[in-house]
Design a protein around this motif. Structure first.
Motif, PDB file in Angstrom:
ATOM      1  N   PHE A 167      13.263  64.031  30.868  1.00  0.00           N
ATOM      2  CA  PHE A 167      12.685  63.110  29.899  1.00  0.00           C
ATOM      3  C   PHE A 167      11.425  62.476  30.483  1.00  0.00           C
ATOM      4  CE2 PHE A 167      12.482  58.788  27.950  1.00  0.00           C
ATOM      5  CZ  PHE A 167      12.230  59.178  26.650  1.00  0.00           C
ATOM      6  N   ALA A 168      11.529  61.992  31.691  1.00  0.00           N
ATOM      7  CA  ALA A 168      10.383  61.358  32.350  1.00  0.00           C
ATOM      8  C   ALA A 168       9.234  62.354  32.515  1.00  0.00           C
ATOM      9  CB  ALA A 168      10.800  60.792  33.708  1.00  0.00           C
ATOM     10  N   VAL A 169       9.583  63.561  32.917  1.00  0.00           N
ATOM     11  CA  VAL A 169       8.549  64.574  33.116  1.00  0.00           C
ATOM     12  C   VAL A 169       7.852  64.887  31.792  1.00  0.00           C
ATOM     13  CG1 VAL A 169       8.165  67.010  33.675  1.00  0.00           C
ATOM     14  CG2 VAL A 169       9.605  65.596  35.166  1.00  0.00           C
ATOM     15  N   SER A 170       8.633  65.052  30.738  1.00  0.00           N
ATOM     16  CA  SER A 170       8.043  65.375  29.440  1.00  0.00           C
ATOM     17  C   SER A 170       7.138  64.259  28.943  1.00  0.00           C
ATOM     18  CB  SER A 170       9.147  65.648  28.413  1.00  0.00           C
ATOM     19  OG  SER A 170       9.729  66.914  28.654  1.00  0.00           O
ATOM     20  N   VAL A 171       7.603  63.034  29.071  1.00  0.00           N
ATOM     21  CA  VAL A 171       6.771  61.912  28.625  1.00  0.00           C
ATOM     22  C   VAL A 171       5.495  61.853  29.455  1.00  0.00           C
ATOM     23  CG1 VAL A 171       6.617  59.395  28.484  1.00  0.00           C
ATOM     24  CG2 VAL A 171       8.706  60.551  27.750  1.00  0.00           C
ATOM     25  N   HIS A 172       5.643  62.051  30.739  1.00  0.00           N
ATOM     26  CA  HIS A 172       4.476  62.033  31.615  1.00  0.00           C
ATOM     27  C   HIS A 172       3.453  63.087  31.186  1.00  0.00           C
ATOM     28  CE1 HIS A 172       3.194  61.095  36.023  1.00  0.00           C
ATOM     29  NE2 HIS A 172       2.141  61.474  35.335  1.00  0.00           N
ATOM     30  N   ILE A 173       3.927  64.273  30.953  1.00  0.00           N
ATOM     31  CA  ILE A 173       3.044  65.348  30.483  1.00  0.00           C
ATOM     32  C   ILE A 173       2.337  64.934  29.197  1.00  0.00           C
ATOM     33  CG2 ILE A 173       3.023  67.646  29.422  1.00  0.00           C
ATOM     34  CD1 ILE A 173       5.312  68.415  31.361  1.00  0.00           C
ATOM     35  N   LEU A 174       3.105  64.423  28.268  1.00  0.00           N
ATOM     36  CA  LEU A 174       2.527  64.096  26.959  1.00  0.00           C
ATOM     37  C   LEU A 174       1.485  62.984  27.067  1.00  0.00           C
ATOM     38  CD1 LEU A 174       5.775  64.406  24.823  1.00  0.00           C
ATOM     39  CD2 LEU A 174       3.782  65.922  24.750  1.00  0.00           C
ATOM     40  N   ILE A 175       1.754  62.031  27.914  1.00  0.00           N
ATOM     41  CA  ILE A 175       0.770  60.954  28.124  1.00  0.00           C
ATOM     42  C   ILE A 175      -0.522  61.535  28.677  1.00  0.00           C
ATOM     43  CG2 ILE A 175       0.207  58.962  29.586  1.00  0.00           C
ATOM     44  CD1 ILE A 175       1.984  58.087  27.455  1.00  0.00           C
ATOM     45  N   LEU A 176      -0.402  62.399  29.652  1.00  0.00           N
ATOM     46  CA  LEU A 176      -1.605  62.993  30.243  1.00  0.00           C
ATOM     47  C   LEU A 176      -2.380  63.800  29.209  1.00  0.00           C
ATOM     48  CD1 LEU A 176      -0.119  64.112  33.670  1.00  0.00           C
ATOM     49  CD2 LEU A 176      -1.862  62.357  33.350  1.00  0.00           C
ATOM     50  N   LEU A 177      -1.644  64.536  28.378  1.00  0.00           N
ATOM     51  CA  LEU A 177      -2.326  65.333  27.353  1.00  0.00           C
ATOM     52  C   LEU A 177      -2.991  64.428  26.321  1.00  0.00           C
ATOM     53  CD1 LEU A 177       0.166  68.279  26.756  1.00  0.00           C
ATOM     54  CD2 LEU A 177      -1.736  68.093  28.377  1.00  0.00           C
ATOM     55  N   GLN A 178      -2.317  63.360  26.022  1.00  0.00           N
ATOM     56  CA  GLN A 178      -2.886  62.428  25.048  1.00  0.00           C
ATOM     57  C   GLN A 178      -4.197  61.865  25.594  1.00  0.00           C
ATOM     58  OE1 GLN A 178      -2.755  58.731  25.199  1.00  0.00           O
ATOM     59  NE2 GLN A 178      -3.692  58.579  23.157  1.00  0.00           N
ATOM     60  N   GLN A 179      -4.209  61.564  26.873  1.00  0.00           N
ATOM     61  CA  GLN A 179      -5.413  60.995  27.463  1.00  0.00           C
ATOM     62  C   GLN A 179      -6.531  62.036  27.577  1.00  0.00           C
ATOM     63  OE1 GLN A 179      -4.995  58.450  30.778  1.00  0.00           O
ATOM     64  NE2 GLN A 179      -3.787  57.037  29.531  1.00  0.00           N
ATOM     65  N   SER A 224      11.655  53.615  17.931  1.00  0.00           N
ATOM     66  CA  SER A 224      10.676  52.565  17.638  1.00  0.00           C
ATOM     67  C   SER A 224       9.381  52.730  18.432  1.00  0.00           C
ATOM     68  CB  SER A 224      11.286  51.192  17.918  1.00  0.00           C
ATOM     69  OG  SER A 224      11.538  51.059  19.300  1.00  0.00           O
ATOM     70  N   GLU A 225       9.382  53.660  19.357  1.00  0.00           N
ATOM     71  CA  GLU A 225       8.158  53.826  20.162  1.00  0.00           C
ATOM     72  C   GLU A 225       7.611  55.244  20.005  1.00  0.00           C
ATOM     73  OE1 GLU A 225       5.785  51.624  22.996  1.00  0.00           O
ATOM     74  OE2 GLU A 225       7.921  51.296  23.353  1.00  0.00           O
ATOM     75  N   THR A 226       6.333  55.316  19.711  1.00  0.00           N
ATOM     76  CA  THR A 226       5.689  56.628  19.621  1.00  0.00           C
ATOM     77  C   THR A 226       4.878  56.862  20.891  1.00  0.00           C
ATOM     78  OG1 THR A 226       3.657  55.780  18.638  1.00  0.00           O
ATOM     79  CG2 THR A 226       5.437  56.400  17.131  1.00  0.00           C
ATOM     80  N   LEU A 227       4.463  58.092  21.040  1.00  0.00           N
ATOM     81  CA  LEU A 227       3.601  58.405  22.170  1.00  0.00           C
ATOM     82  C   LEU A 227       2.322  57.563  22.096  1.00  0.00           C
ATOM     83  CD1 LEU A 227       3.098  60.157  24.627  1.00  0.00           C
ATOM     84  CD2 LEU A 227       2.116  61.898  23.121  1.00  0.00           C
ATOM     85  N   ALA A 228       1.851  57.334  20.880  1.00  0.00           N
ATOM     86  CA  ALA A 228       0.639  56.527  20.708  1.00  0.00           C
ATOM     87  C   ALA A 228       0.866  55.086  21.143  1.00  0.00           C
ATOM     88  CB  ALA A 228       0.195  56.567  19.241  1.00  0.00           C
ATOM     89  N   SER A 229       1.973  54.500  20.685  1.00  0.00           N
ATOM     90  CA  SER A 229       2.217  53.098  21.048  1.00  0.00           C
ATOM     91  C   SER A 229       2.532  52.979  22.533  1.00  0.00           C
ATOM     92  CB  SER A 229       3.349  52.514  20.198  1.00  0.00           C
ATOM     93  OG  SER A 229       4.591  53.127  20.521  1.00  0.00           O
ATOM     94  N   PHE A 230       3.267  53.940  23.040  1.00  0.00           N
ATOM     95  CA  PHE A 230       3.619  53.872  24.454  1.00  0.00           C
ATOM     96  C   PHE A 230       2.376  54.002  25.335  1.00  0.00           C
ATOM     97  CE2 PHE A 230       5.323  55.926  28.420  1.00  0.00           C
ATOM     98  CZ  PHE A 230       6.012  54.812  28.872  1.00  0.00           C
ATOM     99  N   SER A 231       1.479  54.865  24.916  1.00  0.00           N
ATOM    100  CA  SER A 231       0.314  55.102  25.775  1.00  0.00           C
ATOM    101  C   SER A 231      -0.649  53.918  25.776  1.00  0.00           C
ATOM    102  CB  SER A 231      -0.408  56.378  25.357  1.00  0.00           C
ATOM    103  OG  SER A 231      -1.063  56.167  24.135  1.00  0.00           O
ATOM    104  N   LYS A 232      -0.465  53.041  24.817  1.00  0.00           N
ATOM    105  CA  LYS A 232      -1.297  51.824  24.821  1.00  0.00           C
ATOM    106  C   LYS A 232      -0.997  50.951  26.032  1.00  0.00           C
ATOM    107  CE  LYS A 232      -2.541  51.178  19.989  1.00  0.00           C
ATOM    108  NZ  LYS A 232      -1.362  51.430  19.107  1.00  0.00           N
ATOM    109  N   ARG A 233       0.160  51.153  26.609  1.00  0.00           N
ATOM    110  CA  ARG A 233       0.513  50.350  27.788  1.00  0.00           C
ATOM    111  C   ARG A 233      -0.328  50.710  28.997  1.00  0.00           C
ATOM    112  NH1 ARG A 233       6.862  49.160  27.805  1.00  0.00           N
ATOM    113  NH2 ARG A 233       7.303  49.365  25.587  1.00  0.00           N
ATOM    114  N   PHE A 234      -0.896  51.901  28.964  1.00  0.00           N
ATOM    115  CA  PHE A 234      -1.672  52.353  30.116  1.00  0.00           C
ATOM    116  C   PHE A 234      -3.093  51.835  29.994  1.00  0.00           C
ATOM    117  CE2 PHE A 234       1.919  55.052  29.852  1.00  0.00           C
ATOM    118  CZ  PHE A 234       2.217  55.406  31.140  1.00  0.00           C
ATOM    119  N   THR A 235      -3.512  51.155  31.012  1.00  0.00           N
ATOM    120  CA  THR A 235      -4.831  50.507  30.944  1.00  0.00           C
ATOM    121  C   THR A 235      -5.852  51.252  31.775  1.00  0.00           C
ATOM    122  OG1 THR A 235      -4.168  49.087  32.773  1.00  0.00           O
ATOM    123  CG2 THR A 235      -3.902  48.226  30.541  1.00  0.00           C
TER     124      THR A 235
END
Lengths: 136, 136
Positions: free
Chosen positions: B6-18, B125-136
């Motif tokens: 789960f952590a790996v997948s989210v990490h990947i998706l965040i990087l791709l989103q960025q 309740s959390e999307t990849l978009a909302s979650f990635s907002k946490r990254f500054t």
DNA sequence: TCATCTGTAATAATTGTTGTTACAGTACAA
DNA sequence: TTGTACTGTAACAACAATTATTACAGATGA
């Protein structure tokens, strides 16, 4: 966790609840759960540490519930066996040079925490007493 | 799961989103996550199977998001990596001759199911978009 | 046609979990 | 007061699950 421990602990507690206060040996418990008695004894030590059961050594010894089944919520059992967040402790160190890697564990932890909270709240609704009513 | 995925997948998706649509190689992803590139590629295959990412082979190949980050909920990612109930699949066969052993897996399963449901609802309740907002 | 990438398999290394054996200590009961 | 049936606990073995590594065929672009 490991997750298995939750099932084992609940199984033990159900058996003790059905024994209605008489002391049950670890071998008997192990026989019903179908695991090694030593694992049962280890689990009993943990359950005792959390005040759910009491033990008696020596002949005719064993374990018994230490409090009413109605006062033991499955959430309490969960906490007793919980070792780390159920969605996973972040075991690896992501690359601290990467802006995402540097932050992700912290952010994930928040998500993990609220998700686990939700799970625990659900487990709060069931006690050992209510759960054991399912057994006919 | 296993939970790490789960952590790996989210990490990947965040990087791709960025990366905003540009294709990112598995080695780069692996470098940020700090795991082996082959694991990343396997995880990418799974993410692709679930429609979250698309891949391009060959030189300058890699992976990119296949849909808007707002349309990927963490719960969806959870489902994509889920292998069994998070509270544990009942791996052992309790003693079928014991009235408790015979029934417990069935009853536990119900509890597990509702607990996991609660966890998933929280992750909805959390999307990849909302979650990635946490990254500054 | 070379370099860089994915996709995939096979297998090794590592870690986590469970089982086993062993035995000291406690308690009951004859 | 001695045998028996237990717990508590440690040490270690066996097994299972996870992760890493190596290798290479095939795709793609320069």
């Amino acid at each position: 966790m490991n997750n298995r421990r939750f099932a084992v602990s609940v199984h033990i507690l159900i058996l003790l609840q059905q024994a209605q206060g008489s002391y049950v040996s670890s071998s008997y418990l192990a026989g019903s759960i179908n695991i090694n008695p030593v694992l049962v004894r280890k689990e009993l030590i943990n359950l005792r540490k959390h005040g759910f059961v009491q033990a008696r050594e020596g002949k005719n010894g064993g374990a018994a519930l230490a409090k009413p089944a109605a006062d033991i919520r499955l959430a309490d059992v969960y906490h007793a066996v919980r070792e780390k967040n159920i969605l996973g402790e972040n075991r690896t160190e992501p690359n601290p040079k990467c802006p995402v890697g540097k932050q992700i564990n912290g952010h994930l932890e928040e998500v993990y925490h609220s998700a686990e909270q939700a799970l625990v709240r659900q487990l709060e609704s069931e006690t050992l007493a209510s759960f054991s009513k399912r057994f006919t």
